[in-house]
Design a protein around this motif. Structure first.
Motif, mmCIF file in Angstrom:
data_model
loop_
_atom_site.group_PDB
_atom_site.id
_atom_site.type_symbol
_atom_site.label_atom_id
_atom_site.label_comp_id
_atom_site.label_asym_id
_atom_site.label_seq_id
_atom_site.Cartn_x
_atom_site.Cartn_y
_atom_site.Cartn_z
ATOM 1 N N HIS A 139 0.825 -1.209 0.000
ATOM 2 C CA HIS A 139 0.000 0.000 0.000
ATOM 3 C C HIS A 139 0.860 1.261 0.000
ATOM 4 O O HIS A 139 0.334 2.364 0.000
ATOM 5 C CB HIS A 139 -0.914 0.007 1.226
ATOM 6 N N GLY A 140 2.135 1.089 -0.012
ATOM 7 C CA GLY A 140 3.099 2.173 -0.067
ATOM 8 C C GLY A 140 4.487 1.567 0.018
ATOM 9 O O GLY A 140 4.673 0.484 0.589
ATOM 10 N N VAL A 141 5.474 2.232 -0.590
ATOM 11 C CA VAL A 141 6.853 1.744 -0.583
ATOM 12 C C VAL A 141 7.778 2.907 -0.260
ATOM 13 O O VAL A 141 7.765 3.929 -0.951
ATOM 14 C CB VAL A 141 7.247 1.134 -1.958
ATOM 15 N N ARG A 142 8.558 2.783 0.820
ATOM 16 C CA ARG A 142 9.585 3.767 1.155
ATOM 17 C C ARG A 142 10.949 3.111 0.985
ATOM 18 O O ARG A 142 11.211 2.041 1.540
ATOM 19 C CB ARG A 142 9.420 4.296 2.578
ATOM 20 N N LEU A 143 11.826 3.756 0.235
ATOM 21 C CA LEU A 143 13.143 3.211 -0.066
ATOM 22 C C LEU A 143 14.172 3.697 0.951
ATOM 23 O O LEU A 143 14.252 4.898 1.231
ATOM 24 C CB LEU A 143 13.590 3.642 -1.470
ATOM 25 N N GLY A 144 14.956 2.776 1.492
ATOM 26 C CA GLY A 144 16.061 3.145 2.366
ATOM 27 C C GLY A 144 17.326 3.285 1.541
ATOM 28 O O GLY A 144 18.032 2.299 1.299
ATOM 29 N N VAL A 145 17.627 4.501 1.086
ATOM 30 C CA VAL A 145 18.747 4.747 0.172
ATOM 31 C C VAL A 145 20.004 5.043 0.987
ATOM 32 O O VAL A 145 20.093 6.072 1.658
ATOM 33 C CB VAL A 145 18.441 5.916 -0.782
ATOM 34 N N LEU A 146 20.973 4.131 0.924
ATOM 35 C CA LEU A 146 22.244 4.303 1.617
ATOM 36 C C LEU A 146 23.183 5.089 0.701
ATOM 37 O O LEU A 146 23.627 4.580 -0.330
ATOM 38 C CB LEU A 146 22.836 2.944 1.971
ATOM 39 N N VAL A 147 23.480 6.331 1.068
ATOM 40 C CA VAL A 147 24.269 7.225 0.229
ATOM 41 C C VAL A 147 25.698 7.268 0.756
ATOM 42 O O VAL A 147 25.970 7.848 1.812
ATOM 43 C CB VAL A 147 23.668 8.648 0.208
ATOM 44 N N GLN A 148 26.617 6.653 0.022
ATOM 45 C CA GLN A 148 28.030 6.697 0.397
ATOM 46 C C GLN A 148 28.723 7.922 -0.178
ATOM 47 O O GLN A 148 29.536 8.562 0.494
ATOM 48 C CB GLN A 148 28.745 5.424 -0.086
ATOM 49 N N ALA A 149 28.405 8.289 -1.421
ATOM 50 C CA ALA A 149 29.019 9.471 -2.048
ATOM 51 C C ALA A 149 28.187 9.881 -3.253
ATOM 52 O O ALA A 149 27.588 9.042 -3.932
ATOM 53 C CB ALA A 149 30.453 9.168 -2.478
ATOM 54 N N LEU A 150 28.152 11.196 -3.489
ATOM 55 C CA LEU A 150 27.505 11.762 -4.677
ATOM 56 C C LEU A 150 28.354 12.924 -5.171
ATOM 57 O O LEU A 150 28.948 13.651 -4.363
ATOM 58 C CB LEU A 150 26.097 12.276 -4.349
ATOM 59 N N PRO A 151 28.410 13.141 -6.484
ATOM 60 C CA PRO A 151 29.126 14.320 -6.973
ATOM 61 C C PRO A 151 28.387 15.593 -6.605
ATOM 62 O O PRO A 151 27.164 15.593 -6.411
ATOM 63 C CB PRO A 151 29.151 14.104 -8.493
ATOM 64 N N ALA A 152 29.127 16.690 -6.485
ATOM 65 C CA ALA A 152 28.509 17.982 -6.172
ATOM 66 C C ALA A 152 27.455 18.318 -7.209
ATOM 67 O O ALA A 152 27.657 18.115 -8.411
ATOM 68 C CB ALA A 152 29.578 19.070 -6.136
ATOM 69 N N GLY A 153 26.310 18.807 -6.737
ATOM 70 C CA GLY A 153 25.229 19.181 -7.647
ATOM 71 C C GLY A 153 24.310 18.048 -8.026
ATOM 72 O O GLY A 153 23.329 18.260 -8.748
ATOM 73 N N PHE A 199 4.245 6.777 -1.997
ATOM 74 C CA PHE A 199 3.303 7.397 -2.931
ATOM 75 C C PHE A 199 1.985 6.619 -3.010
ATOM 76 O O PHE A 199 1.268 6.683 -4.011
ATOM 77 C CB PHE A 199 3.961 7.542 -4.306
ATOM 78 N N GLY A 200 1.678 5.900 -1.932
ATOM 79 C CA GLY A 200 0.365 5.298 -1.802
ATOM 80 C C GLY A 200 0.094 4.124 -2.714
ATOM 81 O O GLY A 200 -1.058 3.789 -2.967
ATOM 82 N N GLY A 201 1.132 3.472 -3.211
ATOM 83 C CA GLY A 201 0.932 2.336 -4.098
ATOM 84 C C GLY A 201 2.108 1.389 -4.035
ATOM 85 O O GLY A 201 3.026 1.561 -3.227
ATOM 86 N N PRO A 202 2.140 0.378 -4.896
ATOM 87 C CA PRO A 202 3.153 -0.672 -4.805
ATOM 88 C C PRO A 202 4.495 -0.319 -5.429
ATOM 89 O O PRO A 202 5.368 -1.190 -5.506
ATOM 90 C CB PRO A 202 2.505 -1.841 -5.551
ATOM 91 N N GLN A 203 4.697 0.918 -5.888
ATOM 92 C CA GLN A 203 5.981 1.243 -6.490
ATOM 93 C C GLN A 203 6.465 2.637 -6.103
ATOM 94 O O GLN A 203 5.676 3.552 -5.851
ATOM 95 C CB GLN A 203 5.917 1.147 -8.011
ATOM 96 N N THR A 204 7.782 2.758 -6.023
ATOM 97 C CA THR A 204 8.459 4.042 -5.849
ATOM 98 C C THR A 204 9.689 4.030 -6.743
ATOM 99 O O THR A 204 10.444 3.045 -6.756
ATOM 100 C CB THR A 204 8.873 4.275 -4.391
ATOM 101 N N THR A 205 9.894 5.092 -7.492
ATOM 102 C CA THR A 205 11.042 5.207 -8.387
ATOM 103 C C THR A 205 12.073 6.139 -7.783
ATOM 104 O O THR A 205 11.740 7.219 -7.287
ATOM 105 C CB THR A 205 10.601 5.719 -9.770
ATOM 106 N N LEU A 206 13.329 5.698 -7.815
ATOM 107 C CA LEU A 206 14.479 6.514 -7.434
ATOM 108 C C LEU A 206 15.163 6.980 -8.705
ATOM 109 O O LEU A 206 15.579 6.160 -9.533
ATOM 110 C CB LEU A 206 15.453 5.701 -6.578
ATOM 111 N N GLU A 207 15.275 8.289 -8.857
ATOM 112 C CA GLU A 207 15.956 8.871 -10.015
ATOM 113 C C GLU A 207 17.182 9.644 -9.533
ATOM 114 O O GLU A 207 17.117 10.370 -8.540
ATOM 115 C CB GLU A 207 14.994 9.800 -10.754
#
Length: 489
Positions: A139-153, A199-207
């Protein structure tokens, strides 16, 4: 264990709590009119309605939309839970669970996630890739995003479908959240994990979008687990969640009590994720400070949020009430606010959690006033809350006594040592999901918060049960005044 307040003075000294927030029963007695106490203004902070100010009239930000097309999106699919569990009844001092953690093998490591990202150029020179996570039956999906590094911006976006608006967070904000979590004592992986909205449903997209010239190899993140909602917090009519949409039979729809609509505009339903990946519901109240600064201070219960890592996962739903008195439709002005919060103070002594939302409160809210003078037995209080995560309700009760609560037990006390207010109900009660909601006292033409809900023994079957609210005056004098009224003795 149940208890009755029919003859509360004769109750044993120790009361066992049957459930967080009690139940949803009501008798039909008419609430008595509270006496208007004469108190000095120094003992309260007035409510603040910013409607009509430049801040409240500012145009809403344009919705953020996805940048990734089908060629840049890959799907990670999880099947249905083997044995999905129904929502368990809330226990005393325990929030109402609505979701469970699930491991995601395909994106469990940085290397595995990088192998799935399919980078594509955009029209404005950046690169974008996306992963769509689906969990059958969720009924909803929350992603646990483990962020080790990202480029600036770099920017992360989350959305349910391409047609919906997206929630966006940048690399700098992610870094600030991780630092705040670490300072709050979270282990490294927990500090670096950002929990997406649902988002109240069975999917969540990470972009993921990175600037022109940035290297895709600089994106080091993983999604080792997600939170799978086993019940629908945003759909009051869902039969999958016992009593959601049914609490109106015992509690009073706040839309039917227009005299409480200002308090309604201060109260939000809370959805958050604990470090173990399980999701929960509670209720909280937006508070004004002495300067009416518009700072989004937010009051709830310690048994709901007691660490910074959990505060960072908070989303709040505002104006979540019925569109009309007695109607089943949801108010179209309902607004979800993501972005988490900063935990300023938490204590089990009064079961208080005091936060500052990390993003501005939505237009149309009211900052509730607070009263930190004495509350006496016999005074009538009102609670505005989201029982079982349902559309907003209002209940009225009378203060019976002071108590001291710990674990499943509350003992009778007095105004010197008691850290909780014990209420018996006259109209409506509270139930799981109401935890953390404020109790309001009427002083003249206005209402002020005097406590937040811990739990109790009331239910539809036992409307004479009692519930306990942590004393706001104790929390205020101990610490909260440092934010709401700095410089006061």
């Amino acid at each position: 264990m149940k208890a009755s307040n029919t003859a509360w003075a004769a109750l044993p000294l120790v009361l066992a709590l049957a459930g967080c927030g009690g139940g949803s029963g009501s008798n039909n007695s008419t609430p008595s009119t509270p006496e208007t106490p004469v108190v000095p203004s120094a003992d309260r902070i007035e409510p603040f309605d910013p409607s009509g100010t430049a801040k409240a009239q500012a145009a809403p930000a344009a919705p953020v939309h996805a940048a990734a097309g089908p060629q840049a999106t890959r799907t990670v699919a999880l099947g249905a839970l083997a044995q999905p569990k129904a929502a368990a009844a809330a226990q005393p001092g325990v929030p109402l669970q609505i979701g469970t953690a699930r491991g995601v093998q395909d994106t469990a490591t940085v290397a595995a996630t990088a192998a799935l990202l399919r980078w594509q150029p955009t029209a404005h020179g950046t690169q974008v890739a996306a992963l769509r996570f689906t969990a059958e039956g969720a009924h909803g999906v929350r992603l646990g995003v483990l962020v080790q590094a990202l480029p600036a911006g770099a920017v992360l976006r989350f959305y349910g479908t391409m047609d919906e608006g997206a929630v966006e967070i940048g690399a700098d904000e992610l870094r600030a959240v991780a630092e705040r979590n670490a300072q709050g004592g979270a282990p490294d992986d927990a500090a670096r994990t950002y929990w997406s909205p649902d988002f109240g449903g069975p999917q969540t997209t990470l972009e993921v979008e990175i600037p022109a010239g940035a290297q895709a190899a600089a994106v080091q993140l993983a999604v080792p687990r997600l939170s799978h909602f086993t019940v629908a917090p945003a759909a009051a009519e869902e039969a999958a969640f016992a009593k959601v949409g049914e609490s109106g039979s015992c509690n009073v729809d706040v839309t039917c009590r227009p005299e409480y609509l200002d308090q309604s505009r201060s109260v939000a339903r809370m959805i958050y994720v604990r470090e173990d990946g399980k999701s929960y519901l509670c209720t909280g109240t937006l508070l004004n400070d002495a300067q009416s600064s518009g700072t989004p201070y937010f009051l709830s219960a310690n048994h709901c949020i007691s660490t910074q890592a959990v505060a960072s996962t908070l989303t709040t739903d505002w104006f979540y009430r019925s569109a009309s008195c007695g109607g089943s439709g949801v108010n179209p002005a309902t607004t979800r606010l993501a972005g988490g919060a900063t935990l300023l103070y938490a204590s089990a002594t009064t079961d208080v959690s005091f936060l500052r939302l990390d993003r501005p409160a939505p237009a149309g809210i009211v900052y509730a006033g607070t009263y930190f003078g004495g509350v006496q037995a016999g005074q009538v209080l009102a609670g505005v809350h989201h029982p079982k995560g349902d559309l907003q309700k209002v209940s009225q009760g009378v203060v019976l006594r002071y108590s001291t609560c710990s674990g499943e037990w509350c003992t009778n006390s007095d105004d010197t040592n008691g850290t909780f207010l014990t209420l018996g109900w006259q109209q409506g009660v509270v139930e799981g999901g109401s935890s953390g909601s404020g109790a309001f006292i009427t002083i003249g033409p206005r209402r002020y918060v005097v406590g937040q809900l811990f739990g109790g023994t009331s239910s539809c079957e036992n409307p004479a049960g009692v519930d306990h609210y942590g004393r706001f005056d104790t929390s205020y004098r101990t610490a909260i005044k440092n934010w709401l009224n700095p410089g006061t003795p």
